[in-house]
Design a protein around this motif. Structure first.
Motif, short mmCIF file in Angstrom:
data_model
loop_
_atom_site.label_atom_id
_atom_site.label_comp_id
_atom_site.label_asym_id
_atom_site.label_seq_id
_atom_site.Cartn_x
_atom_site.Cartn_y
_atom_site.Cartn_z
N ILE A 103 0.89 -1.16 0.00
CA ILE A 103 0.00 0.00 0.00
C ILE A 103 0.93 1.21 0.00
O ILE A 103 1.87 1.28 0.81
N ARG A 104 0.69 2.13 -0.94
CA ARG A 104 1.62 3.25 -1.13
C ARG A 104 0.84 4.57 -1.21
O ARG A 104 -0.31 4.59 -1.60
N LYS A 105 1.55 5.63 -0.91
CA LYS A 105 0.95 6.97 -1.00
C LYS A 105 1.90 7.86 -1.80
O LYS A 105 3.12 7.80 -1.59
N VAL A 106 1.34 8.67 -2.71
CA VAL A 106 2.20 9.55 -3.51
C VAL A 106 2.70 10.72 -2.64
O VAL A 106 1.90 11.42 -2.02
N GLU A 107 4.01 10.86 -2.62
CA GLU A 107 4.63 11.96 -1.87
C GLU A 107 5.71 12.60 -2.73
O GLU A 107 6.25 11.98 -3.64
N ARG A 108 6.01 13.87 -2.39
CA ARG A 108 7.11 14.52 -3.08
C ARG A 108 8.37 14.33 -2.23
O ARG A 108 8.40 14.70 -1.05
N VAL A 109 9.39 13.71 -2.82
CA VAL A 109 10.65 13.47 -2.10
C VAL A 109 11.78 13.98 -3.00
O VAL A 109 11.86 13.57 -4.17
N ASN A 110 12.63 14.84 -2.44
CA ASN A 110 13.73 15.44 -3.21
C ASN A 110 13.25 16.02 -4.54
O ASN A 110 13.87 15.83 -5.58
N GLY A 111 12.10 16.66 -4.50
CA GLY A 111 11.60 17.36 -5.69
C GLY A 111 10.85 16.50 -6.70
O GLY A 111 10.32 17.02 -7.67
N GLU A 112 10.78 15.17 -6.47
CA GLU A 112 10.08 14.31 -7.43
C GLU A 112 8.94 13.56 -6.75
O GLU A 112 8.98 13.31 -5.55
N LEU A 113 7.94 13.17 -7.54
CA LEU A 113 6.82 12.40 -6.99
C LEU A 113 7.17 10.91 -7.01
O LEU A 113 7.72 10.40 -8.00
N TRP A 114 6.85 10.25 -5.91
CA TRP A 114 7.13 8.81 -5.77
C TRP A 114 5.95 8.14 -5.07
O TRP A 114 5.28 8.77 -4.25
N ASN A 115 5.76 6.85 -5.33
CA ASN A 115 4.80 6.05 -4.57
C ASN A 115 5.55 5.49 -3.36
O ASN A 115 6.38 4.58 -3.50
N ILE A 116 5.28 6.05 -2.20
CA ILE A 116 6.01 5.64 -0.99
C ILE A 116 5.22 4.53 -0.27
O ILE A 116 4.09 4.75 0.17
N GLU A 117 5.85 3.37 -0.16
CA GLU A 117 5.19 2.22 0.46
C GLU A 117 5.11 2.44 1.98
O GLU A 117 6.09 2.84 2.59
N PHE A 118 3.91 2.15 2.57
CA PHE A 118 3.81 2.29 4.04
C PHE A 118 3.14 1.09 4.70
O PHE A 118 3.02 1.03 5.92
N ASP A 119 2.68 0.12 3.92
CA ASP A 119 2.05 -1.07 4.50
C ASP A 119 2.15 -2.17 3.46
O ASP A 119 2.35 -1.88 2.27
N SER A 120 2.00 -3.43 3.88
CA SER A 120 2.04 -4.51 2.88
C SER A 120 1.38 -5.77 3.39
O SER A 120 1.24 -5.96 4.60
N ILE A 121 0.95 -6.60 2.45
CA ILE A 121 0.51 -7.97 2.78
C ILE A 121 1.61 -8.87 2.24
O ILE A 121 1.93 -8.82 1.05
N LYS A 122 2.19 -9.67 3.11
CA LYS A 122 3.35 -10.48 2.73
C LYS A 122 2.93 -11.74 1.98
O LYS A 122 1.90 -12.34 2.29
N ALA A 123 3.78 -12.17 1.06
CA ALA A 123 3.64 -13.46 0.35
C ALA A 123 2.19 -13.74 -0.06
O ALA A 123 1.63 -14.78 0.27
N LEU A 124 1.61 -12.81 -0.80
CA LEU A 124 0.20 -12.94 -1.20
C LEU A 124 0.09 -13.82 -2.45
O LEU A 124 0.64 -13.51 -3.51
N LYS A 125 -0.68 -14.92 -2.32
CA LYS A 125 -0.95 -15.77 -3.49
C LYS A 125 -2.11 -15.18 -4.26
O LYS A 125 -2.88 -14.39 -3.71
N ASP A 126 -2.30 -15.60 -5.50
CA ASP A 126 -3.41 -15.08 -6.29
C ASP A 126 -4.74 -15.55 -5.68
O ASP A 126 -5.04 -16.76 -5.69
N PRO A 127 -5.57 -14.61 -5.17
CA PRO A 127 -6.85 -15.02 -4.60
C PRO A 127 -7.83 -15.51 -5.67
O PRO A 127 -8.89 -16.04 -5.34
N GLY A 128 -7.48 -15.35 -6.94
CA GLY A 128 -8.35 -15.77 -8.03
C GLY A 128 -8.34 -17.28 -8.27
O GLY A 128 -9.17 -17.79 -9.00
N LYS A 129 -7.38 -17.98 -7.68
CA LYS A 129 -7.29 -19.43 -7.91
C LYS A 129 -8.10 -20.19 -6.86
O LYS A 129 -8.04 -19.85 -5.68
N LYS A 130 -8.81 -21.21 -7.34
CA LYS A 130 -9.54 -22.07 -6.38
C LYS A 130 -8.52 -22.85 -5.59
O LYS A 130 -7.50 -23.27 -6.11
N LYS A 131 -8.81 -23.01 -4.31
CA LYS A 131 -7.84 -23.68 -3.43
C LYS A 131 -7.75 -25.17 -3.78
O LYS A 131 -8.68 -25.77 -4.20
#
Ligand code: PHB
Length: 390
Positions: free
Chosen positions: A362-390
């Protein structure tokens, strides 16, 4: 070379026309990968990014696999599925490629799937994101991401952040429908409500009427998925209609704040939260080197498509090393279960589904050193494709 062998070769060269013998030897020598990308047309940014990443990978790795020369053949399908299928056939039959790769749009990947199956040629999806693609052939694997992975990541975050009433706006084809379904279902499961689901055509979308509907219905947030390349146009219209100041939060898949377009989008992107598998600002040593090398070589910033291409090359070359250059079933099997540190973090190929398992950020756009970046602030680890039937 022994004198006897040299003598035989000289004999062979004397009896066969010189032009005929050279290509036969050359063909045995190089291993080939056939890469089909939209280098022209509306998805050309995808082609440009992946092509650039492949060139970087080849330069960094000496252009070799299994101790042999590796040749990458890039073909432009302009995002037209019939062209993709024809090019895939030609690459398999005429060029005898060990693997097919690329595929900027879901319909293009699906068009090539029967070629992979019939010829037993591994096919690595470096860009497209509809979950069902890997089910279209046992020879398909993926190094991009699936839209269910992205949408579930975004839904989990929005439910936890006081977003209760939502609307969705997606491109009306495979990945958009996956994004809509998996976002809406997860939001509803977590107790939120979906006021409306809007869809725009893949080609030449007009966002104005959709944005008017959003304004009228006043959701807490609008969730958006559009294919790469459309983010800047959408953001421009979003701002022109004053929606950035309406109190309706814009969230979505990372294409709306694409690293390739972020500078062009400008300050209207500031503060926008998206879910995605890659940001050029990912703070790892591997990514810092990747971004620095990429920018030094190409003079533009890599985006998520570049990383799908870079990792796809890594997957194919490592698999060729394992099979000592053999293709077919041995090659796809050598791709299953591979694990490595990508510029986006650790990833692996699920041996059952042939899908990439990755961290969803999960990222938020911020200005860092004069440029825009997607800054990551949260994550779900090792996420498998939820589209596949188990
Ligand atoms: C797709 O067609 O599957 C696709 C294209 C572009 C994206 C994501 C998915 O950014």
């Amino acid at each position: 070379m022994s004198t006897r062998r040299q003598h035989l070769l000289t004999l062979a060269a004397a009896t066969v026309a010189p032009g005929l013998i050279a290509p036969a030897f050359a063909q045995q020598d190089a291993l080939k990968i056939g890469v089909i990308l939209p280098m022209t047309g509306p998805q050309a940014s995808t082609g440009r990014q992946i092509d650039a990443a492949i060139k970087l990978f080849m330069a960094q790795n000496g252009g070799k696999a299994a101790g042999r020369k590796l040749e990458v053949i890039i073909k432009d399908d302009a995002g037209v599925p019939d062209t993709t299928r024809r090019l895939a056939q030609e690459l398999v039959v005429n060029d005898k490629v060990s693997a097919l790769a690329g595929f900027g749009l879901t319909p293009c990947a699906l068009a090539a799937a029967p070629v992979a199956t019939q010829s037993k040629t591994p096919l690595v999806v470096m860009a497209a994101g509809t979950s069902s693609i890997t089910e279209a052939s046992p020879f398909i694997t993926r190094t991009s991401v699936t839209l269910p992975q992205v949408a579930v990541g975004m839904a989990e975050w929005s439910n936890k952040n006081n977003i209760k009433k939502v609307m969705t706006l997606v491109a009306d084809y495979g990945p958009g429908i996956d994004a809509e379904k998996f976002y809406a279902d997860r939001v509803t499961l977590n107790g939120g409500s979906v006021l409306d689901k809007l869809r725009t055509p893949l080609r030449s979308p007009d966002f104005a009427p959709m944005l008017q509907k959003v304004r009228d219905q006043k959701p807490d947030a609008l969730f958006v998925f559009l294919p790469s390349g459309q983010g800047a146009t959408f953001m421009k219209q979003f701002a022109e209609r004053g929606l950035d100041k309406s109190g309706i939060r814009l969230i979505g898949a990372g294409e709306i704040t694409d690293d390739d377009q972020l500078a062009a989008i400008g300050d209207v992107a500031l503060g926008i939260v998206t879910a995605h598998h890659y940001s050029a600002a990912h703070p790892s040593a591997v990514n810092k080197k990747f971004v620095a090398d990429f920018q030094a070589m190409h003079k533009f910033r890599p985006n998520f498509m570049a990383v799908g291409g870079y990792d796809g090359m890594r997957l194919i070359t490592k698999a060729l090393d394992i099979t000592k250059g053999a293709g077919g079933e041995a090659l796809i099997n050598a791709m299953k279960g591979q694990i490595w540190e990508s510029p986006r973090g650790e990833v692996y190929i699920d041996a059952q589904t042939r899908e990439i398992v990755l961290d969803m950020y999960i990222r938020k756009v911020e200005r860092v050193n004069g440029e825009l970046w997607n800054i990551e602030f949260d994550s779900i680890k090792a996420l498998k494709d939820p589209g596949k039937k188990k």
